[in-house]
Design a protein around this motif. Sequence first.
Motif, short mmCIF file in Angstrom:
data_model
loop_
_atom_site.label_atom_id
_atom_site.label_comp_id
_atom_site.label_asym_id
_atom_site.label_seq_id
_atom_site.Cartn_x
_atom_site.Cartn_y
_atom_site.Cartn_z
N ILE A 195 0.76 -1.27 0.00
CA ILE A 195 0.11 -0.10 -0.06
C ILE A 195 1.02 1.14 0.04
O ILE A 195 1.90 1.32 0.70
N GLY A 219 -2.62 -0.28 -9.17
CA GLY A 219 -2.84 -1.28 -8.11
C GLY A 219 -1.76 -1.41 -6.98
O GLY A 219 -0.68 -1.71 -7.42
N ALA A 273 -3.47 -3.74 -0.99
CA ALA A 273 -4.83 -3.87 -0.50
C ALA A 273 -5.27 -2.41 -0.56
O ALA A 273 -6.40 -2.33 0.12
N GLY A 274 -4.52 -1.60 -1.06
CA GLY A 274 -5.02 -0.07 -1.02
C GLY A 274 -5.84 0.41 -1.92
O GLY A 274 -7.06 0.29 -1.63
N GLU A 275 -5.46 0.72 -3.11
CA GLU A 275 -6.29 1.52 -4.11
C GLU A 275 -6.15 0.89 -5.51
O GLU A 275 -5.10 0.41 -5.71
N HIS A 276 -6.86 1.36 -6.43
CA HIS A 276 -6.79 0.92 -8.01
C HIS A 276 -7.68 1.87 -8.66
O HIS A 276 -8.64 1.55 -9.40
N ASN A 278 -9.91 -6.05 1.89
CA ASN A 278 -8.70 -6.19 0.99
C ASN A 278 -8.83 -5.74 -0.47
O ASN A 278 -7.94 -5.96 -1.21
N ARG A 316 -9.12 -3.48 -3.38
CA ARG A 316 -8.64 -2.12 -3.55
C ARG A 316 -9.63 -1.65 -4.51
O ARG A 316 -9.82 -0.17 -4.65
N THR A 317 -10.27 -2.34 -5.39
CA THR A 317 -11.10 -1.69 -6.33
C THR A 317 -12.40 -0.98 -5.70
O THR A 317 -12.80 0.16 -6.15
N HIS A 322 -12.62 0.37 -2.71
CA HIS A 322 -12.04 1.64 -1.85
C HIS A 322 -11.89 2.62 -2.89
O HIS A 322 -12.51 3.86 -2.75
N SER A 323 -11.32 2.56 -4.22
CA SER A 323 -11.28 3.71 -5.28
C SER A 323 -12.74 3.92 -5.61
O SER A 323 -12.90 5.11 -5.74
N ARG A 363 -4.49 -12.44 0.35
CA ARG A 363 -4.59 -11.40 1.31
C ARG A 363 -4.67 -11.66 2.52
O ARG A 363 -4.51 -10.96 3.49
#
Length: 218
Positions: free
Chosen positions: A20, A38, A41-44, A75, A77-78, A80-81, A144
């Motif tokens: 991340i 990507g 597990a953050g953002e995409h 986890n 990331r999609t 989240h974004s 993850r």
Amino acid sequence: DTIRIVSGYSDLIVMRHTEIGAARLAASVATVPVINAGDGAGEHPTQALLDVYSIYKELGGIDGIHIAMVGDLANGRTVHSLSYMLANYKNVHIHYVAPENVRIPIEVKRYLVEKGVSFEESSDLLKVAEQVDVLYQTRIQKERFLSLEEYEKASGKYTIDETVLEHMREKSIILHPLPRAGEILASVDNDPRAAYFRQAVNGLYMRMALIDKCLRQI
């Protein structure tokens, strides 16, 4: 050092990483644009761009939609974004459907509260399917999880099958960032509401446009 060297060899860096914040760190030292493809597990963010475009293309607009995000929301990331991006539109309502151990992170919920976006968490996929315009399914990502036990707590809890289709609205759509791992049955693919392969094609053009925009700024 690697990013600085690659900056000298290229006009643009598209970077996927397991950690991340890796793309943000790369951008802080790069001398060319960096696209986050990507970060763990953050953002995409590029996926969120194509997701929003897909919703717009399929439904004719974004304002006022009800969307359910289903699966590994901790986890994934999609989601989240996509949550952050949907906060730019009006009267969007988000339903989060996830196993107990992979619910949407608190920082995402705090952001939505700050932006005045309405959302709710639920465990009843069939009930939610009746209420939404978009059913955004994600896979449970085994890699993850820190233990097999935690993975098994989440795996197989929510699957889109014919029963879910029967509960969905006639004009709603199903999206998935792909690849899938059994959470959407192949028998669903021929339903006109199954838009995930059209969604993937949209990603080609969205990313072409993003690369073009970055290169034109050099």
